[in-house]
Design a protein around this motif. Sequence first.
Motif, short mmCIF file in Angstrom:
data_model
loop_
_atom_site.label_atom_id
_atom_site.label_comp_id
_atom_site.label_asym_id
_atom_site.label_seq_id
_atom_site.Cartn_x
_atom_site.Cartn_y
_atom_site.Cartn_z
N LEU A 80 -79.79 20.13 21.98
CA LEU A 80 -79.04 20.43 20.48
C LEU A 80 -77.69 20.00 20.55
O LEU A 80 -77.14 19.71 19.39
N ARG A 83 -73.75 22.21 15.98
CA ARG A 83 -74.11 23.10 16.86
C ARG A 83 -73.72 24.61 16.18
O ARG A 83 -74.39 25.66 16.22
N TYR A 135 -75.99 25.40 13.23
CA TYR A 135 -76.92 25.91 13.51
C TYR A 135 -76.96 27.38 14.02
O TYR A 135 -77.89 28.21 13.63
N THR A 172 -79.04 30.48 12.09
CA THR A 172 -80.08 31.33 12.77
C THR A 172 -79.94 32.79 13.33
O THR A 172 -80.58 33.75 13.24
N ALA A 190 -79.53 20.43 11.69
CA ALA A 190 -79.43 21.89 11.90
C ALA A 190 -80.48 22.65 11.32
O ALA A 190 -80.89 23.50 11.83
N ALA A 246 -83.20 25.16 13.31
CA ALA A 246 -83.42 26.37 12.91
C ALA A 246 -84.75 26.88 12.45
O ALA A 246 -85.22 27.82 12.87
#
Length: 470
Positions: free
Chosen positions: A27, A36, A39, A43, A167, A171
Amino acid sequence: MAANRLVAASAANLLIPVSGLLVSPFLSRELGPEGRGLYAALTLPIVVCGWLGTYGLQDALAFHVRRRRLSRPDAARVSLLAAVPLGLVAVLLLAALGLLVFDRAGDQRQQFVALTLLAPLHLVGNLVIGALTGAGDIGGVNLMKVLPAALRTTLMVVACVAFDLSAFWAALLFLTSTASGVLVGLPRLRRRAAPGGPGAAADRAERGDPDGPADRAAALDPAGPIPVRSLLRYSLACLPGVLAATASARLDQVVGLPLLGARELGFYAVAVSVAELPTVVATAARTVLLGGAADDDPASALRVARVAVPAAALGCALLAASAGLLVPRFFGADFAPATLPTVILCAGTVVFTCGQVYSALLLAHDEAARSSAALVAGSLTGVLLLVVLAPRGAVGAALASLIGYAVTAGIAARSVRRLPAVPSLRAVTVPYAADLRALPAWLAGARRGDPPGGDDAAGSPAAGTSGARR
């Protein structure tokens, strides 16, 4: 034996952070530091809401099932019914959070709102895990954690290699993987406990019939009305602790985007993914202690507690020593600034393990209010320090977490010392020579998949043998 269960559960739960560690390099290279961080922002609020949104009901289910006040099928019904209003509240709160965290420009806000519809799924999963924990079904708890971890690892790695992953899609893959755990755990919870299952010996002794009558299965899974008031009362006692524990574990990443910026949040997210590896020991210890060890075998429960802390400390020491090589090599040279936060968070993981063990002991002995008080104090400290230290970026966030964990562990330790079942703080923190001598036997038993003891194996066909959760 509860210590064997700790070893088996720790080894099994190790797949969860290992999954994160395996996925993170893919990732990180695919999305870059800013992607990152985005993301994590997409999440983590939903994952955190899955913990926070139970409002203490997860621990209440564990307590009532363990004390035979609620049957497994009734616990499954409570989990499904409660997930409807709790899920609606979660979606609304998350949507409001999205308005504050994400910029109006672009499509990030719309993507986050779409992902919030998966929050009820995470709530159901956590409620079922709580009930299985109370039933002493360690195998079921492990399966509910391991299956999603294995599935998302496979899907994420394949997606990063084969596609141009964004992203949002990363997720979505992460959040939907939880469904596999629910599909396995819910039917397992609906099965009634078998005679001789977890806690059966304690039940028979309390009933004055150590040989076990024909109706002993009914004693394990009592028929009767669902104790709604008792569930609500215990949930409310746990609620402050749930809110505080959630804030301590992941609030820094939830609100980190506006405070730290996407780049520093990306560094911090990488540091967390590495330093949380040894938390499998804290998670396993909490599961074992809340699963009846404190009731069925108090001496063995103390052994679980005092073995967990040094085990986590050893793992953290190894990770901290190798962080300078591990982080740049696995995540790329761009993530070298995440090394120092990783070292700080490794120290924080040791303190976090102490707090988790102490909190589990308090909950197991019906001291939910004291556990909540410790967690609230530590959480408030961590949140305030996060705001103060935010200009230092990922390093400041790591320091805030470390100090917050220390406050929680210190206050909880004072409460644990007052428990009649705990002779001293040393008895739940530092292993005795006999514990160290018995360690090879525990490891051998865990590798063979031996049942941890006569009372631990039944009621869970996979207990002690099945594979495999701040």
